[in-house]
Motif scaffolding. Sequence first.
Motif, PDB file in Angstrom:
ATOM      1  N   VAL A  72      11.836  13.494   2.700  1.00 24.61           N
ATOM      2  CA  VAL A  72      13.115  13.936   2.158  1.00 24.61           C
ATOM      3  C   VAL A  72      13.775  12.771   1.437  1.00 24.61           C
ATOM      4  O   VAL A  72      13.933  11.692   1.988  1.00 24.61           O
ATOM      5  CB  VAL A  72      14.036  14.446   3.281  1.00 24.61           C
ATOM      6  CG1 VAL A  72      15.388  14.856   2.721  1.00 24.61           C
ATOM      7  CG2 VAL A  72      13.380  15.631   3.989  1.00 24.61           C
ATOM      8  N   LYS A  74      16.986  11.109  -0.044  1.00 23.00           N
ATOM      9  CA  LYS A  74      18.431  11.205   0.191  1.00 23.00           C
ATOM     10  C   LYS A  74      19.165  10.199  -0.686  1.00 23.00           C
ATOM     11  O   LYS A  74      19.873   9.326  -0.215  1.00 23.00           O
ATOM     12  CB  LYS A  74      18.734  10.965   1.666  1.00 23.00           C
ATOM     13  CG  LYS A  74      18.129  12.010   2.593  1.00 23.00           C
ATOM     14  CD  LYS A  74      18.494  11.752   4.036  1.00 23.00           C
ATOM     15  CE  LYS A  74      17.914  12.826   4.938  1.00 23.00           C
ATOM     16  NZ  LYS A  74      18.228  12.599   6.367  1.00 23.00           N
ATOM     17  N   LYS A  79      20.262  14.417  -3.171  1.00 21.70           N
ATOM     18  CA  LYS A  79      20.262  14.287  -1.725  1.00 21.70           C
ATOM     19  C   LYS A  79      19.714  15.571  -1.088  1.00 21.70           C
ATOM     20  O   LYS A  79      20.147  16.662  -1.413  1.00 21.70           O
ATOM     21  CB  LYS A  79      21.673  14.016  -1.222  1.00 21.70           C
ATOM     22  CG  LYS A  79      21.760  13.805   0.279  1.00 21.70           C
ATOM     23  CD  LYS A  79      23.182  13.490   0.695  1.00 21.70           C
ATOM     24  CE  LYS A  79      23.265  13.275   2.202  1.00 21.70           C
ATOM     25  NZ  LYS A  79      24.650  12.959   2.634  1.00 21.70           N
ATOM     26  N   GLY A  80      18.758  15.391  -0.184  1.00 18.18           N
ATOM     27  CA  GLY A  80      18.167  16.541   0.479  1.00 18.18           C
ATOM     28  C   GLY A  80      16.933  17.088  -0.206  1.00 18.18           C
ATOM     29  O   GLY A  80      16.305  18.010   0.305  1.00 18.18           O
ATOM     30  N   MET A  81      16.540  16.519  -1.339  1.00 18.77           N
ATOM     31  CA  MET A  81      15.357  17.018  -2.045  1.00 18.77           C
ATOM     32  C   MET A  81      14.084  16.646  -1.290  1.00 18.77           C
ATOM     33  O   MET A  81      13.947  15.535  -0.776  1.00 18.77           O
ATOM     34  CB  MET A  81      15.301  16.444  -3.461  1.00 18.77           C
ATOM     35  CG  MET A  81      14.146  16.998  -4.285  1.00 18.77           C
ATOM     36  SD  MET A  81      14.223  16.444  -6.006  1.00 18.77           S
ATOM     37  CE  MET A  81      13.776  14.728  -5.816  1.00 18.77           C
ATOM     38  N   LYS A  82      13.157  17.577  -1.226  1.00 24.48           N
ATOM     39  CA  LYS A  82      11.864  17.340  -0.582  1.00 24.48           C
ATOM     40  C   LYS A  82      10.824  17.019  -1.651  1.00 24.48           C
ATOM     41  O   LYS A  82      10.819  17.629  -2.714  1.00 24.48           O
ATOM     42  CB  LYS A  82      11.447  18.568   0.224  1.00 24.48           C
ATOM     43  CG  LYS A  82      12.275  18.771   1.486  1.00 24.48           C
ATOM     44  CD  LYS A  82      11.901  20.056   2.193  1.00 24.48           C
ATOM     45  CE  LYS A  82      12.687  21.233   1.653  1.00 24.48           C
ATOM     46  NZ  LYS A  82      12.507  22.458   2.470  1.00 24.48           N
ATOM     47  N   LEU A 185      14.240  21.472  -4.277  1.00 25.04           N
ATOM     48  CA  LEU A 185      15.644  21.280  -3.905  1.00 25.04           C
ATOM     49  C   LEU A 185      16.271  22.615  -3.556  1.00 25.04           C
ATOM     50  O   LEU A 185      16.288  23.544  -4.363  1.00 25.04           O
ATOM     51  CB  LEU A 185      16.397  20.618  -5.068  1.00 25.04           C
ATOM     52  CG  LEU A 185      17.865  20.267  -4.826  1.00 25.04           C
ATOM     53  CD1 LEU A 185      17.993  19.231  -3.705  1.00 25.04           C
ATOM     54  CD2 LEU A 185      18.504  19.734  -6.111  1.00 25.04           C
ATOM     55  N   ASP A 186      16.802  22.711  -2.322  1.00 19.01           N
ATOM     56  CA  ASP A 186      17.496  23.917  -1.878  1.00 19.01           C
ATOM     57  C   ASP A 186      18.927  23.910  -2.415  1.00 19.01           C
ATOM     58  O   ASP A 186      19.623  22.888  -2.344  1.00 19.01           O
ATOM     59  CB  ASP A 186      17.529  23.981  -0.348  1.00 19.01           C
ATOM     60  CG  ASP A 186      16.153  24.222   0.258  1.00 19.01           C
ATOM     61  OD1 ASP A 186      15.221  24.546  -0.497  1.00 19.01           O
ATOM     62  OD2 ASP A 186      16.021  24.083   1.485  1.00 19.01           O
ATOM     63  N   GLN A 188      22.638  26.277  -2.601  1.00 17.17           N
ATOM     64  CA  GLN A 188      23.394  27.410  -2.060  1.00 17.17           C
ATOM     65  C   GLN A 188      24.101  28.204  -3.158  1.00 17.17           C
ATOM     66  O   GLN A 188      24.190  29.432  -3.093  1.00 17.17           O
ATOM     67  CB  GLN A 188      24.438  26.914  -1.052  1.00 17.17           C
ATOM     68  CG  GLN A 188      23.840  26.200   0.157  1.00 17.17           C
ATOM     69  CD  GLN A 188      22.939  27.095   0.991  1.00 17.17           C
ATOM     70  OE1 GLN A 188      23.252  28.274   1.212  1.00 17.17           O
ATOM     71  NE2 GLN A 188      21.807  26.546   1.452  1.00 17.17           N
ATOM     72  N   ASP A 192      26.444  24.389  -8.187  1.00 17.29           N
ATOM     73  CA  ASP A 192      26.127  23.056  -7.686  1.00 17.29           C
ATOM     74  C   ASP A 192      25.726  22.149  -8.857  1.00 17.29           C
ATOM     75  O   ASP A 192      24.829  22.486  -9.632  1.00 17.29           O
ATOM     76  CB  ASP A 192      24.965  23.167  -6.686  1.00 17.29           C
ATOM     77  CG  ASP A 192      24.721  21.877  -5.907  1.00 17.29           C
ATOM     78  OD1 ASP A 192      24.787  20.786  -6.508  1.00 17.29           O
ATOM     79  OD2 ASP A 192      24.442  21.970  -4.701  1.00 17.29           O
ATOM     80  N   ARG A 194      23.968  19.669  -9.010  1.00 21.28           N
ATOM     81  CA  ARG A 194      22.584  19.219  -8.934  1.00 21.28           C
ATOM     82  C   ARG A 194      21.644  20.116  -9.738  1.00 21.28           C
ATOM     83  O   ARG A 194      20.538  19.700 -10.090  1.00 21.28           O
ATOM     84  CB  ARG A 194      22.128  19.161  -7.470  1.00 21.28           C
ATOM     85  CG  ARG A 194      22.813  18.067  -6.659  1.00 21.28           C
ATOM     86  CD  ARG A 194      22.352  18.096  -5.209  1.00 21.28           C
ATOM     87  NE  ARG A 194      22.690  19.364  -4.565  1.00 21.28           N
ATOM     88  CZ  ARG A 194      22.230  19.739  -3.373  1.00 21.28           C
ATOM     89  NH1 ARG A 194      21.420  18.935  -2.697  1.00 21.28           N
ATOM     90  NH2 ARG A 194      22.578  20.897  -2.849  1.00 21.28           N
TER      91      ARG A 194
END
Length: 221
Positions: A72, A74, A79-82, A185-186, A188, A192, A194
């Motif tokens: 991951v 960060k 941030k939070g991307m796999k 990248l998740d 919501q 966003d 991103r």
Amino acid sequence: MASKGSKTKGAAERRAKIEELRRAEKARERRYRIITITSCTVIVAALAVGGFFLVDAGNKKEEKATKVSSSVVKTGEFKGMKTWKNLGRTHVGGTVKYAMSPPVGGNHNQVWQNCEGDVYDKPLTKENAVHSLEHGAVWVTYSDKASKEDIAALKARVEKTKYSLMSPYQDQDAPIVLNAWGNQLDIQKASDPRVAAFFKKFVQGKQTPEPNAYCTNGKSS
């Protein structure tokens, strides 16, 4: 003047001495051969053991690299991307079992999914979509948890972006997922920031295994 008997005795002693020296020399030669063979055996054994540990260490290192290939990130806007590395790129037929969902790389079908700003209202065959990622496309996937407004906003972005595509995909953790080769990248909400940054970085980005490859003349449905 020495007697005949004395001469004979002296000759016998010399022959005995010579024979003794020969036996001693042979004994030394045998000891030398034993020492040499033993030393060589020890050296070969040491090399074999050392080689085993080197190979074993290399295998463990490779295994470790494989285990940490999924990580991951960060940092900054992602941030939070796999991310995944060392993904297969072989053209195969049939179904591929991928390490992530949606898949962002790995062996795939030889035919890519059209990705010239194409929006699909039905799920795609994963093996074709992965080929599009290999060409540098960004694949937007969304589940039924995404709002109609977010889907519409993402559709508008994809339709104006070459090397991108969009389709529904239920087996994912977030309502919206942005996918590029080796990166995921998740999201919501479509608002966003991103989202724009992801498109800017990964559409034909440095991660692309086959830059400038076609995103047309592939599979269209």
